[in-house]
Design an enzyme around this catalytic site. Structure first.
Site, PDB file in Angstrom:
ATOM      1  N   GLU A 174       0.736  -1.216   0.007  1.00 22.49           N
ATOM      2  CA  GLU A 174       0.073   0.091   0.088  1.00 22.49           C
ATOM      3  C   GLU A 174       0.847   1.371   0.118  1.00 22.49           C
ATOM      4  OE1 GLU A 174       0.929  -1.305   4.031  1.00 22.49           O
ATOM      5  OE2 GLU A 174      -0.113  -2.414   2.403  1.00 22.49           O
ATOM      6  N   ASP A 217      19.763  19.598 -32.171  1.00 23.18           N
ATOM      7  CA  ASP A 217      20.286  20.468 -33.197  1.00 23.18           C
ATOM      8  C   ASP A 217      21.778  20.704 -32.661  1.00 23.18           C
ATOM      9  OD1 ASP A 217      20.983  22.223 -35.284  1.00 23.18           O
ATOM     10  OD2 ASP A 217      19.149  23.674 -34.706  1.00 23.18           O
ATOM     11  N   ASP A 273      14.224  23.701 -30.132  1.00 23.51           N
ATOM     12  CA  ASP A 273      13.763  25.189 -29.576  1.00 23.51           C
ATOM     13  C   ASP A 273      12.984  25.782 -30.697  1.00 23.51           C
ATOM     14  OD1 ASP A 273      15.781  25.929 -31.153  1.00 23.51           O
ATOM     15  OD2 ASP A 273      16.760  27.419 -29.649  1.00 23.51           O
ATOM     16  N   ASP A 294      10.769  22.204 -34.837  1.00 23.26           N
ATOM     17  CA  ASP A 294      11.128  21.227 -34.284  1.00 23.26           C
ATOM     18  C   ASP A 294       9.802  20.493 -33.552  1.00 23.26           C
ATOM     19  OD1 ASP A 294      13.970  21.092 -34.450  1.00 23.26           O
ATOM     20  OD2 ASP A 294      14.069  22.925 -32.835  1.00 23.26           O
ATOM     21  N   ASN A 296       6.371 -13.792   2.050  1.00 17.33           N
ATOM     22  CA  ASN A 296       5.553 -13.843   3.240  1.00 17.33           C
ATOM     23  C   ASN A 296       4.227 -14.804   2.970  1.00 17.33           C
ATOM     24  OD1 ASN A 296       6.891 -12.258   4.773  1.00 17.33           O
ATOM     25  ND2 ASN A 296       6.022 -10.308   3.974  1.00 17.33           N
ATOM     26  N   ASN A 336       3.418  -4.323   9.114  1.00 18.59           N
ATOM     27  CA  ASN A 336       3.246  -3.726   7.853  1.00 18.59           C
ATOM     28  C   ASN A 336       3.641  -2.447   7.903  1.00 18.59           C
ATOM     29  OD1 ASN A 336       2.859  -4.367   5.166  1.00 18.59           O
ATOM     30  ND2 ASN A 336       0.897  -3.403   5.287  1.00 18.59           N
ATOM     31  N   ASP A 384       6.929  -0.467   6.374  1.00 14.71           N
ATOM     32  CA  ASP A 384       6.678   0.377   5.565  1.00 14.71           C
ATOM     33  C   ASP A 384       7.441   1.973   5.811  1.00 14.71           C
ATOM     34  OD1 ASP A 384       5.230  -1.172   3.797  1.00 14.71           O
ATOM     35  OD2 ASP A 384       3.423  -0.410   4.481  1.00 14.71           O
TER      36      ASP A 384
END
Length: 860
Positions: free
Chosen positions: A295, A337, A605, A609, A673, A698, A702
């Protein structure tokens, strides 16, 4: 606005249209424009606004992993609070806290990154020239209102749907809306031919298209969501393709969900039969789903991408879309370029010469008049000519002429012309442009003041002068003129004929000192630099050779046109320099590289392009680029320099590498697990962990993993483009998932046989042991997984990662060795048991490091 009303506005006389809109030829006053803006709102498409925070929160809340958690919350509410006489709020509370923390962190990261992106994008200006209080002034596009008079010139993006009220050789590229590669000329008058598309109306310019050449004035007739672009915006957004990183994340998420759907019924049935309580088994199975659900995946991903965007901003790299960071890190070919990227973008006028190569001030004078009086975008060449002419005090020359008309530059002709008249009424047409294009329109040549016919011999002699200087690295353009000009005439391309070639102007744009080492560094990091330029081959080869780009194989635009797509795919891999390339050819080259399984970045630019920027996997532009280039790009550099780009690429790779670390942890740990829970359920007379234990475990695991996005990376990980490959992660899971289960089972054996903890009465002691092992192993295995070489101390972990891991371990030890354990239905862990836990964890870390070095590395 329906189609009938639109056509009516395009057909009716201009004065009637302006009257209906409440506008005039002299534009609005600032006060009236402000009032209209307040009444009708800004000129922007609503879907591009930031979403409502509540909607954003709900979007983050509703994801597959949180849905599993919510189901468990509902079941726990009934089983622990609503039905029993003795209410137990612990599990329910922890579940709610997990969901809220995960959701809030993701939501805050999204909001912060959105705010940061908006702040950064405000540095990238998109403005337009509107007529206010009798003068054209630059205003933000979103401040345009119905009836505004706008001035358009080459390079401008069309800021709203507008009717043309005056135009001179106005060519609009509609590729962004229609896909048609050729620019379309727009006129003041409306064409009556039937058409199914608004883009075909001859006097209508649509928002989002751009001016390729020419100039015009237009009145705004539709803004924001009412524009053609606004109406199709939703469908356009829905057609956006996910990149490979997003596809891999989706694949991994589906894999984890499938594993849960297969294995959780097994866990439920085994525990229900062996323990005799199907309700508890159902709750346990759902809680295991929580433990196996990554999660924190949305949190870690959003944190990593947000951090990547912020760090890239520190390196003068603005990320318009966070998903493009992954493409940036995956990029293995950079098309660019040369001007301003490899060269200094500081063009110097080096030579002005007649057709024999001798210096000739007359050639400079004609070039100066052409550059000064042209009304389009003054490029670097124009500015260099003007600057050099002023150094010779030629600026007073313009007072003796007035401009009558011009034939603007376009990318097909590659030249532009002005028609001037002096004080005596004498008219003169002066053209400058690409040497080949100027030679096409010349019938005469001026040598030493004598004008003669331009025959094959004199043409060849002039061309040899051009080639000689071009080969020496000068960018050459030709200058021509003629005096036989009609008095009353509407000038156009057809007047560019029977010209007199008078000479050449040569420019030098020296390479940047940083270009060569940066290109070498990019090559070392697995990025091939390919130069695609509209410049001549001679100049491009000279510059590329100086900075270390291979010029052994080169192709010109005409070569590209002669190839079909299959042939082009076969040759692009061996060529690092393409010269004299048109916008459509640039797009074809990028597409061919992509079809050869390359992730292609394009740095550009200019107006020409835009197509290639859209085609590339990651379009890169600069803040000084024309509007259409900035709009087409995914990433914008605040400085046009390959050094800045290199730093951004490495930051993008760091982001991907850290995401891979987390996912390796998640998929292998979760798979392991699942195996361990099934094994434990087969022989234990009690649940190996209670739901509350799994939830707290958990949460603390985490916590340790939230530091991964901030971790340092091995140099080897940054030496080549990195991709998140779902297949590789599945292999990693298949190796390290069962390995973690081996040490879980070792814990069971020690508990069951060595420590004699094997009866229901001893369940809390068993659960405390495995609970502690699970958190410590997950918090510390990060330091083995994170490094490519686990026995090397060269790549030190980041301070953040160390801090959150230590915090996770410290909280766990404090929780299981003090009376706090009773708060989560555990008994305090005996010191001897903690020693066993630490010993097994240590053995797990050493074994994993050995497997990673001697088993996984050869597979990898």
């Amino acid at each position: 606005m329906d189609i009938k009303k639109l056509i009516d506005l395009l057909k009716r006389p201009q004065n009637e249209v302006l009257k209906e809109l409440g506008a005039s030829q002299s534009g609005y006053s600032g006060e009236k424009a402000a009032q209209l803006l307040e009444d009708y709102g800004p000129n922007e498409i609503q879907q591009k606004k930031r979403k409502n925070p509540f909607v954003g929160f709900v979007n983050v809340l509703i994801n597959p992993f949180n849905l599993v958690l919510m189901i468990v919350i509902v079941v726990t509410f009934f089983s622990d609070i609503l039905l029993p006489k003795e209410k137990d709020f612990v599990t329910f509370t922890i579940l709610v806290v997990i969901v809220m923390i995960s959701t809030l962190i993701s939501f805050i990261q999204d909001e912060r990154s959105s705010a940061a992106s908006e702040k950064l994008l405000n540095m990238v200006s998109n403005t337009t020239a509107a007529l206010r209080d009798g003068e054209f002034i630059e205003i933000p596009i979103d401040e345009l209102v119905l009836g505004d008079i706008v001035r358009l010139s080459a390079g401008d993006i069309i800021p709203a749907d507008m009717r043309v009220i005056s135009a001179k050789d106005l060519f609009i590229s509609q590729a962004t809306l229609t896909g048609e590669s050729q620019p379309i000329e727009k006129f003041v008058s409306f064409n009556d031919k039937k058409t199914d598309s608004e883009s075909d109306y001859s006097n209508l310019c649509l928002m989002g298209t751009n001016v390729v050449s020419g100039s015009a004035r237009a009145v705004v007739i539709r803004t924001g969501n009412n524009t053609y672009l606004g109406q199709m915006n939703r469908s356009l957004e829905n057609t956006k393709r996910p990149n490979s990183f997003e596809n891999s994340i989706a694949t991994i998420s589906r894999l984890l969900m499938r594993l849960m759907l297969i294995m959780l019924p097994i866990i439920f049935i085994i525990n229900g039969i062996l323990k005799g309580n199907f309700l508890d088994s159902f709750t346990f199975a759902l809680t295991v789903a929580v433990g196996l659900t990554p999660e924190m995946l949305p949190v870690v991903l959003s944190s990593g991408l947000a951090r990547g965007a912020i760090n890239m901003a520190k390196h003068e790299t603005i990320v318009k879309s966070q998903s493009s960071i992954s493409s940036f890190g995956e990029m293995d070919v950079l098309c660019t370029d040369k001007t301003g990227t490899i060269t200094q973008d500081n063009i110097i006028l080096e030579r002005y010469m007649d057709v024999t190569g001798e210096d000739d001030m007359r050639v400079l004078r004609h070039a100066y008049l052409n550059s000064y009086f042209q009304s389009g975008l003054k490029n670097l060449i124009d500015l260099a000519i003007i600057e050099r002419a002023k150094s010779y005090n030629m600026d007073d020359l313009v007072n003796y002429y007035r401009i009558v008309d011009e034939v603007p530059f376009d990318f097909a002709r590659r030249r532009m012309s002005v028609i001037l008249e002096d004080g005596n009424g004498k008219r003169q047409l002066i053209s400058k442009g690409a040497v080949e294009e100027i030679l096409k329109i010349c019938s005469y040549i001026d040598r030493g003041g004598i004008v003669t016919k331009l025959d094959d011999q004199t043409r060849q002699e002039a061309f040899e002068v051009y080639e000689q200087h071009n080969h020496d690295g000068l960018r050459m353009i030709a200058v021509a003129q003629k005096n036989d000009i009609p008095n009353e005439h509407e000038f156009g391309i057809k007047d560019e004929s029977d010209m007199v070639l008078i000479g050449f102007v040569g420019f030098l744009d020296p390479p940047k000192e940083s270009a060569k080492p940066t290109i070498e560094s990019l090559n070392q990091h697995g990025v091939d630099v390919v130069v695609i330029t509209g410049d001549s081959l001679g100049v491009a080869k000279k510059v590329c050779a100086k900075v270390g780009i291979d010029t052994e194989v080169t192709y010109l635009g005409k070569d590209i046109d002669a190839m079909d797509d299959t042939q082009l795919r076969e040759v692009v891999g061996s060529c690092h320099l393409f010269a004299k390339i048109s916008p459509v050819q640039k797009q074809r080259i990028v597409k061919a590289l992509q079809e050869n399984n390359h992730t292609v970045g394009f740095l550009g630019d200019g107006i020409n392009d835009a197509l290639a920027l859209k085609q590339a996997d990651v379009g890169i532009s600069v803040d000084t680029a024309v509007d259409i280039a900035k709009e087409s790009a995914d990433i914008i550099l605040l400085k046009k320099d390959l050094t800045v780009l290199e730093k951004g690429i490495l930051e993008g790779r760091k982001t991907i590498v850290n995401m891979i670390k987390y996912l390796e942890m998640a998929v292998s740990g979760n798979f392991g697990n699942m195996i361990s829970v099934i094994v434990a359920s087969l022989f234990l007379p009690f649940l190996p962990l209670l739901p509350v234990h799994i939830l707290v475990q958990n949460l603390l695991s985490d916590l340790a993993q939230t530091g991964i996005p901030f971790d340092n990376c091995d140099d080897e990980d940054l030496d080549k483009p990195r991709k998140l490959e779902s297949g590789r992660l599945v292999k990693f899971m298949a190796v390290f998932g069962p390995l973690s289960s081996v040490f879980d089972i070792m814990s069971f054996i020690v508990l069951y046989y060595v420590l004699g903890i094997n009866t229901p009465a001893q369940a809390t002691a068993f659960q405390a042991f495995w609970f502690t092992f699970g958190i410590l192993s997950q918090a510390l295995i990060i330091f083995i997984i994170r490094a490519k070489k686990p026995f090397s101390f060269k790549n030190k972990p980041s301070t953040v990662l160390v801090a959150v891991s230590i915090l996770s371990v410290a909280i766990t030890v404090a929780l299981v060795t003090t009376p706090l354990a009773y708060s989560i239905e555990l008994a305090p862990l005996a010191p001897g048991h903690l020693s066993w836990v630490l010993g097994i964890v240590g053995l797990y870390l050493i074994t994993t490091a050995i497997v990673k070095k001697f088993v996984w590395t050869p597979l990898d």
